[in-house]
Every structure is written in structure tokens, then in C-alpha cells.
Design an enzyme around this catalytic site. Structure first.
Site, PDB file in Angstrom:
ATOM      1  N   ARG A  18      34.828 -19.696  12.525  1.00  0.00           N
ATOM      2  CA  ARG A  18      34.426 -18.326  12.866  1.00  0.00           C
ATOM      3  C   ARG A  18      34.839 -17.330  11.769  1.00  0.00           C
ATOM      4  O   ARG A  18      35.219 -16.193  12.045  1.00  0.00           O
ATOM      5  CB  ARG A  18      34.995 -17.902  14.219  1.00  0.00           C
ATOM      6  N   GLU A  19      34.732 -17.760  10.515  1.00  0.00           N
ATOM      7  CA  GLU A  19      35.125 -16.891   9.413  1.00  0.00           C
ATOM      8  C   GLU A  19      34.333 -15.593   9.397  1.00  0.00           C
ATOM      9  O   GLU A  19      34.876 -14.531   9.055  1.00  0.00           O
ATOM     10  CB  GLU A  19      34.942 -17.634   8.079  1.00  0.00           C
TER      11      GLU A  19
ATOM     12  N   LYS B 237      17.938 -10.713  25.196  1.00  0.00           N
ATOM     13  CA  LYS B 237      18.049 -12.135  24.904  1.00  0.00           C
ATOM     14  C   LYS B 237      16.882 -12.628  24.053  1.00  0.00           C
ATOM     15  O   LYS B 237      15.747 -12.206  24.218  1.00  0.00           O
ATOM     16  CB  LYS B 237      18.115 -12.941  26.202  1.00  0.00           C
TER      17      LYS B 237
ATOM     18  N   ASN C  76      20.924 -17.870  24.893  1.00  0.00           N
ATOM     19  CA  ASN C  76      22.026 -16.937  25.086  1.00  0.00           C
ATOM     20  C   ASN C  76      22.304 -16.125  23.828  1.00  0.00           C
ATOM     21  O   ASN C  76      23.304 -15.424  23.742  1.00  0.00           O
ATOM     22  CB  ASN C  76      23.300 -17.684  25.514  1.00  0.00           C
TER      23      ASN C  76
ATOM     24  N   GLU D 111      41.174 -10.464  34.673  1.00  0.00           N
ATOM     25  CA  GLU D 111      40.820 -11.760  34.085  1.00  0.00           C
ATOM     26  C   GLU D 111      41.636 -12.097  32.839  1.00  0.00           C
ATOM     27  O   GLU D 111      41.158 -12.764  31.917  1.00  0.00           O
ATOM     28  CB  GLU D 111      39.320 -11.828  33.784  1.00  0.00           C
TER      29      GLU D 111
ATOM     30  N   ASP E  74      28.973 -13.704  39.379  1.00  0.00           N
ATOM     31  CA  ASP E  74      28.143 -13.247  38.265  1.00  0.00           C
ATOM     32  C   ASP E  74      27.023 -14.235  37.957  1.00  0.00           C
ATOM     33  O   ASP E  74      27.267 -15.433  37.799  1.00  0.00           O
ATOM     34  CB  ASP E  74      28.990 -13.067  37.007  1.00  0.00           C
TER      35      ASP E  74
ATOM     36  N   HIS F 284      29.102  -2.769  24.689  1.00  0.00           N
ATOM     37  CA  HIS F 284      28.915  -3.501  23.437  1.00  0.00           C
ATOM     38  C   HIS F 284      28.976  -2.582  22.222  1.00  0.00           C
ATOM     39  O   HIS F 284      28.784  -3.031  21.102  1.00  0.00           O
ATOM     40  CB  HIS F 284      27.586  -4.257  23.467  1.00  0.00           C
TER      41      HIS F 284
END
Length: 759
Positions: free
Chosen positions: A16-17, A116, A121, A488, A603, A698
Site C-alpha cells: 500500500r505504498e 460504484k 466495489n 467500532e 448494513d 469522504h
């Protein structure tokens, strides 16, 4: 010889650089030059992974989203960012997320709408159009990457979004017909293609996935018009389709005046013979023979059985590729040393899929004997998976056989239930709540990491998480929210968390894929029959409720979302797998209710995402998807209020199906669309309560109470005020407390003002 190529490679990096570089740039820890260096290094490494291919994709790398990249290439960024300060990259990020770098909230702009990418996803930034939109070529990004690939001794194949799909994906902001823009758009595409030709490019990959959707006569004509305009371009065009069948568009696709066509042979295997017969003899046929969307190893012998006759007929006209871009799968399996060895032997990530591709090409060109070992290894893995005792459970299959419609029925109709719930809960009008998660701070992430490494005992870990839950409750009570959540803190991901506690799942260490921007997810691997060994959330919810007198939601992920956000098994119908998940979630719902939970949120963020691309296929999917949700939710008493949440989807066309879910309250994303998604409720009387999202989580931009109040007034024009809730549009785990506090404070203030002003 068979030509091998790839439609796209994961851009995030094996560790995940890209994510970490993006976020460091946004926080001001690195500058633009540093970010660009990271991007160049990732491209170099990823091209090295693809070096065995005859042609490598160029332009598939993106700092946020490939559709937004195409908008930059076409000079089509919204006017609200064109006059803002900073570099082109700063404007790019303002469209993507509202701000670039460490700008203050006052300097932000409204982020572009996000939705989407077909039935995946992955999220893309929706292109914006109006009747006066003018396009202007900006090809620097592609040219630079072509030069980079050539410097590595590779043959580049630039990847662009096709003109028709680009318009099809976008939205006209003034209700004009976006197809009318095709005439002014095509010359810019021609200019781009000639620019690529000047760089010596022979082939250009032109992605037109809109061809696998239902198209009316105007859109079908647009394809013919577009490619007749582009047929004089110097580079050869490979029109690529993926994710589904061409069906009535098959002849159209075959007859387009281009040099080649790519067909997704995983999604549309039955169309391969027809395309082989229909495609004119001067055209190349690229077949997507390796699944680019799932992580199971291919049955190479079985693939060769049907592929060899195609090769005998087409010869060097045949190209081989994955079915679609590999951005939907993790980068490399080699580091996964903690997976069960048997399960690991069944898997292939992006690098391994390209190995499979090369094996198939070698077998076609030189005979199966040339790759005997690779084929034998594939066969062993396929047979192992088919017969493994880890996959099949007689008890789960017996439970599935007992499923009946009665499991999905609530005791009473919604009007009767809601009256009971209102008496029990005592909530005000316009009740305020959040979607579930609160900021996942560095301390929370560090706590989970230390626990995984064995540096914390389970009691020590639980004590730290309990303290975070307590903090979350205190924060919410101070803000004045009406319905609370526990935040959570114990959950790494809304699907992975549950998968870790269900039998039938396996987990990778580094199996990350991009969802949007810097947001990466690690989909769990659903390999076998699903069951729930023990309660998963009850203790955390019970503890959180003990800290407050306000109602608190028990938080679960629904069966359809767990299915759609997993790497799901492909050896049985998806309906059966989903029903297994539904039965497991139902057990958890009933345990939560028995523990005292008065509100339970299940959800289903991915319900719309799983909808087939063809409307003729919708009913079958929606029937079993809604059935699965109802089975998971509807065993409770009337006084228990069931919530669900959906995000970043167009609901207008499935609003009746959503109503059939019969959730007491549904919360949805509407903030970026300026409540446009609620237009579905003008023509359809949605019977239950609804919370339209008023805070775009977001984006780092912080809405004030007046912005939120304005959005809720728009919502009240479509939905009776007595059935409206006030909430953000999604969970808050990706935000910072410094952003969340003022945003939620404004949301609570707006709700209080609404109670006074709307009677």
C-alpha cells in the site's frame, strides 16, 4: 505466437505504498515531487511484474481514479476548481476529495460525485457535463508514462476510457443531453490518438465497458458514430469490454471499425464462439481467459480444452489477457506465509494470474508438454479445492434446506411497529445518529497491531478498546446525538471483522485492493460453508449500552454486503452462499436483541453494487438478496427497531426492492448528489423511515449547520418530515476527530432548528 497483454495492474503497491504517500501529501508531510517519485517507482516495479507480457498497459496507474484521470486528459474538470490556486495535481485532488494537501476548510470546494464502477466495489469520480462543456487535450500524463515504459525496454499499450463510455459514466448538471457533446468530444480523442502515434504507439486500449449494459438506440448509434470518426487514426485501436455479456450489442461490437476487440471470456464464455465466427478476419480478438475479479486459481487444463480450438482457427490473431483490469485483486501471493497451505494453494493474485496467462500462451504456441509442470500443479490445486473437507459442512447444508419464507416475516406491519418503537425509544422529531464507526485513530490501530503481534494480552487489549468505547460514548453525549453507537474501535473492517469470526473464511496479510483514492480494503476469502461458532458483537454492545441511558445501536454487516465485499467462492450459486451468511447474521441479531439492544443496524452498503448489469437479470438477484436480508433481520420483536445503510449507489431503479427489505429505518448517501438521489421518492411512496446523509465523510471539508439544514429541507420536500432522520452519509472511521466534532455539532444544531421550523 499468441500475444499476451494486460488490461491494468493494481496501482496501490504490494504494501500500500501509494496509500501512504497520498495521505502523507495531503497532510503536508511530503511535497508533490516526493509523491511523483513514489508514483514513478510503483510504475517501474509494476511494469517489471509484467515484463513477460508482449504489451504492458500504460496509463492505468492513477493517483486517485482512472476516470478522473480521463477527465484531466480531456480538459474536463469542473469550473469550481479551474480558478483555484496550486498545481494541476492540487486541482485534481480538489475534485476527488474537496481539498488538496493541508488547505483550510474555507479553501475547499465541493468534491465530485462518487459512485460504484459498474458492479464492483471500486468507486469512480463522476464526470460532470453541461451544455456548454468544452474539451481540451492534456496528454502529458500518458506521454510521460509511455516514455517511462520505453526506457525500461517495454512495449507500451496506452489505456484510455472510450468516448462513449466516458459520456455514459458522467452526469449532465443542467439536464442537457450529454450525448450531444459527442460531436465536440471526438476531435479531442482524435488529437490524443495522433499524439500517441507521434510517440510511436502501435496499439491503444480503448475501454468501452458500457457495451455490456442495456443501451438504447441513441447510445448504440453513438458507438458507430464515434468509431467511424476515429477509424482514420494512426494507432490501432483495441476496444475492450468486460464485466458481462455483449448480448444484443455483440454484432455492434464486432462491426466497429477498429483493429481489435476484447471479450471477457469469464463473464461471457458462451459468446466466445459467436465472436470467433463473426469477427472480421482482419481483426484481432483478445480473450479475457483469467478471472481478473476473483482470487481462485484457474483450471488451466479445462481452459485449454476450449481455447485450443479457438487458437487453431485464429492463429496469431488471438491475444490473451485477464478478463478485466487486475485492480480488483491483490498484488502478489508470495508474501502470504500465514495462510493455511491448502487454501493458499487454491489462490492466485495479480502476479500469479499473469503467470497463468503466460502458461496458457506457451501451451498454445508450443504444446501442453512445454508447461507440463505448471498444468499439473494447476490440476492438483483445483482437485484439492473440490474435495477438501474444509469447504463442505453437512450441518450447514441441512440448515439451508430448512429455510422457509416465514423466516423473513416481521410480526407486524411497519405502521404498527413504528408506533410501538416510538413509545419505547422516546426520540424527538428529526432524530440524530451516525452510521456506526468513529475515527480509527493511530492509537486504535496501534493497539490492534500490538495485539496481533502478541505484545498485548487479551485482557490488556480489551481494556484499551473499552476505554476507546467509553470515550466515544462521552463524545456523542457531549455532542447531543439522540441515538448512539459504540464506535467500532475493535473492528478493522466492516466485512473482515465478521469474516474472522465465521467458519468458512480465510484471511490474507497483504491482500489489499483499492476501493477509492487512498481507501484500501482487504476482502476476506470466503472459501467454504458458513457458520457462526459464537456471538460476535454482543459483549461490546452490551458494554457500550451500560455507559449511557440513550438508545445505542447494535452494529452488524448484512449478508449481501459480506458476500459482495468478499472474494466469494465460485463453486456454488451465490444465493446459497448468501443464505448461509443470512442464517449466521440472524443468530447474531437474535442474541443482540436478547441482550437488550433496542436498535440493530444491519448494513447493506453493497446491495446495489451486486445488481447485474442487465435489467433482465435483476429480478433473480434482488429476490434472493432481499430474501437474505429479511431472513437476517426479521426474527425480532416489533419493539426492536431494524436499521440498514446503503452508500454511493443509484437507488431510483430499485426503490421498490429496497422497500421490500422492510427495514424500519434506512440511511443512504445523498450529500454529494445534493439530495438528487431522493428524487426516487417523488414518484414512489417509500413506506418506512429514512435518513438521507447530510455530511460527506469522504471529504475533509466540514459542513456547517446551515448547509446541513438546507439539505434536510430539500429532503423534506420529498419525504414527510415525521419520517426523516439526520445522519452522515457513511461511517466516520476515515476522518479525524478534529473534523468530526464540528461537523456533528453542526448536524445536531441543524436538527434542532428543523424541529422548530418544520411542523
Amino acid at each position: 505466437m499468441v500475444t499476451t497483454h494486460n488490461l491494468g495492474f493494481p496501482r496501490i503497491g504490494a504494501r500500500r505504498e501509494l496509500k501512504f504517500a497520498q495521505e502523507a501529501f495531503w497532510k503536508g508531510r511530503i511535497n508533490e515531487e516526493d509523491l511523483q517519485i513514489t508514483g514513478a517507482d510503483l510504475r517501474r516495479r509494476h511494469w517489471q511484474n509484467q515484463r513477460p507480457l508482449d504489451r504492458v498497459p500504460v496509463g492505468d496507474f492513477s493517483f486517485y481514479d482512472q476516470i478522473l484521470d480521463m477527465s484531466v486528459t480531456l480538459g474536463n474538470l469542473p469550473e469550481r476548481v479551474n480558478d483555484t490556486k496550486g498545481s494541476e495535481l492540487d486541482r485534481y485532488f480538489r475534485v476527488a476529495r474537496g481539498r488538496s494537501g493541508q488547505e483550510s476548510a474555507c479553501c475547499g470546494v465541493q468534491a465530485g460525485e462518487m459512485t460504484k464502477w459498474f458492479d464492483t466495489n471500486y468507486h469512480y469520480i463522476v464526470p460532470e457535463f453541461h451544455q456548454n462543456t468544452r474539451f481540451r487535450l492534456n496528454g502529458n500524463r500518458l506521454i510521460d508514462q509511455i516514455d517511462e515504459a520505453r526506457a525500461q525496454g517495454l512495449t507500451p499499450k496506452p489505456v484510455i476510457i472510450g468516448p462513449v463510455t466516458y459520456l455514459w459514466l458522467g452526469k449532465a448538471k443542467d439536464d442537457s443531453d450529454r450525448l450531444l457533446l459527442l460531436e465536440s468530444l471526438l476531435p479531442v480523442y482524435s488529437e490524443l490518438l495522433e499524439l500517441l502515434a507521434d510517440r510511436g504507439v502501435e496499439w491503444v486500449q480503448v475501454d468501452e465497458p458500457a457495451l455490456v449494459t442495456d443501451l438504447d438506440a441513441d447510445w448504440r448509434h453513438a458507438f458507430s458514430l464515434a468509431y467511424h470518426h476515429l477509424k482514420t487514426s494512426t494507432p490501432k485501436l483495441l476496444v475492450t469490454t468486460y464485466f458481462g455479456e455483449l448480448r444484443e450489442n455483440l454484432q455492434l461490437a464486432c462491426e466497429l471499425p477498429v483493429a481489435g476487440l476484447h471479450l471477457d471470456a469469464i463473464s461471457a464464455p458462451q459468446e466466445v464462439p459467436r465472436v470467433v465466427d463473426w469477427l472480421p478476419p482482419h481483426k484481432q480478438l483478445s480473450l479475457g481467459v483469467i478471472n481478473g475479479r476473483n482470487i481462485w486459481r484457474s483450471d488451466l487444463e479445462k481452459t485449454l480444452d476450449w481455447l485450443e480450438p479457438v487458437y487453431e482457427k485464429l492463429g496469431n490473431r488471438l491475444w490473451l489477457a485477464p478478463s478485466c483490469s487486475l485492480i480488483h485483486v491483490p498484488v502478489d501471493l508470495t508474501s502470504e506465509d500465514k495462510l493455511d497451505p491448502e487454501i493458499r494453494s487454491w489462490l492466485a493474485f495479480a502476479v500469479q494470474k499473469l503467470d497463468e496467462l503466460k502458461t496458457l500462451a506457451t501451451a498454445l504456441s508450443n504444446g501442453r508438454a512445454a508447461v507440463r509442470e505448471q498444468l499439473a500443479e494447476s490440476t492438483v490445486a483445483v482437485n484439492s479445492r473440490a474435495t477438501s473437507e474444509q469447504v463442505h459442512s453437512a450441518s450447514v447444508q441441512a440448515r439451508l434446506a430448512d429455510v422457509s419464507p416465514a423466516l423473513g416475516q416481521r410480526q407486524s406491519r411497519f405502521p404498527d411497529r413504528i408506533a410501538i418503537q416510538q413509545r419505547k425509544l422516546g426520540l424527538p422529531r428529526f432524530p440524530t445518529t451516525t452510521i456506526g464507526s468513529f475515527p480509527q485513530t493511530r492509537d486504535i490501530r496501534q493497539t490492534r497491531l500490538q495485539f496481533r503481534k502478541g505484545e498485548l494480552t487479551e485482557p490488556q487489549y480489551n481494556a484499551r478498546i473499552r476505554e476507546e468505547v467509553r470515550r466515544c460514548i462521552v463524545e456523542q453525549e457531549a455532542l447531543g446525538l439522540d441515538v448512539l453507537v459504540h464506535g467500532e474501535a475493535e473492528r478493522n473492517d466492516m466485512v473482515e471483522y465478521f469474516g474472522e469470526q465465521l467458519d468458512g473464511y480465510a484471511f490474507s496479510q497483504f491482500g489489499w485492493v483499492q476501493s477509492y483514492g487512498s481507501r484500501c480494503v482487504k476482502p476476506p476469502i470466503l472459501f467454504g460453508d458458513i457458520s457462526r461458532p459464537k456471538a460476535m458483537t454482543v459483549e461490546w454492545i452490551r458494554y457500550a449500552q451500560s455507559l449511557t441511558k440513550k438508545p445505542l445501536k447494535g452494529m452488524l454487516t448484512g449478508p449481501v454486503t459480506i458476500l459482495n465485499w468478499s472474494f466469494v467462492r465460485d463453486d456454488q450459486p451465490r444465493r446459497e452462499t448468501c443464505l448461509q451468511l443470512a442464517l449466521a447474521i440472524r443468530e447474531e441479531v437474535l442474541d443482540l436483541e436478547a441482550s437488550g439492544a433496542r436498535i440493530i443496524q444491519i448494513d447493506e452498503a453493497a446491495l446495489r453494487e451486486g445488481l447485474p448489469l442487465r435489467q433482465a437479470d435483476w429480478k433473480n438477484y434482488l429476490d434472493w438478496a432481499i430474501e437474505s436480508f429479511r431472513i437476517s433481520a426479521n426474527g425480532v420483536r416489533d419493539e426492536t427497531q431494524i436499521h440498514t445503510h446503503m452508500c454511493y449507489s443509484e437507488f431510483n431503479d430499485i426503490i421498490e426492492a429496497i422497500a421490500r427489505m422492510d427495514a424500519d429505518v434506512i440511511t443512504i448517501e445523498t450529500s454529494r448528489s445534493d439530495m438528487e438521489l431522493l428524487d426516487a421518492f417523488r414518484g414512489f411512496h417509500y413506506p418506512n423511515d429514512i435518513g438521507p446523509g447530510v455530511y460527506d465523510i469522504h471529504s475533509p471539508n466540514i459542513p456547517d449547520s446551515e448547509q446541513i439544514r438546507s439539505l434536510m429541507i430539500k429532503a423534506a420536500e420529498r419525504i414527510p418530515a415525521e419520517r426523516l432522520w439526520v445522519n452522515p452519509d457513511c461511517g466516520l472511521k476515515t476522518r479525524q476527530w478534529e473534523e468530526v466534532r464540528p461537523a456533528l455539532k453542526g448536524m445536531v444544531a441543524a436538527a434542532r432548528e428543523l424541529r422548530e421550523s418544520i411542523q
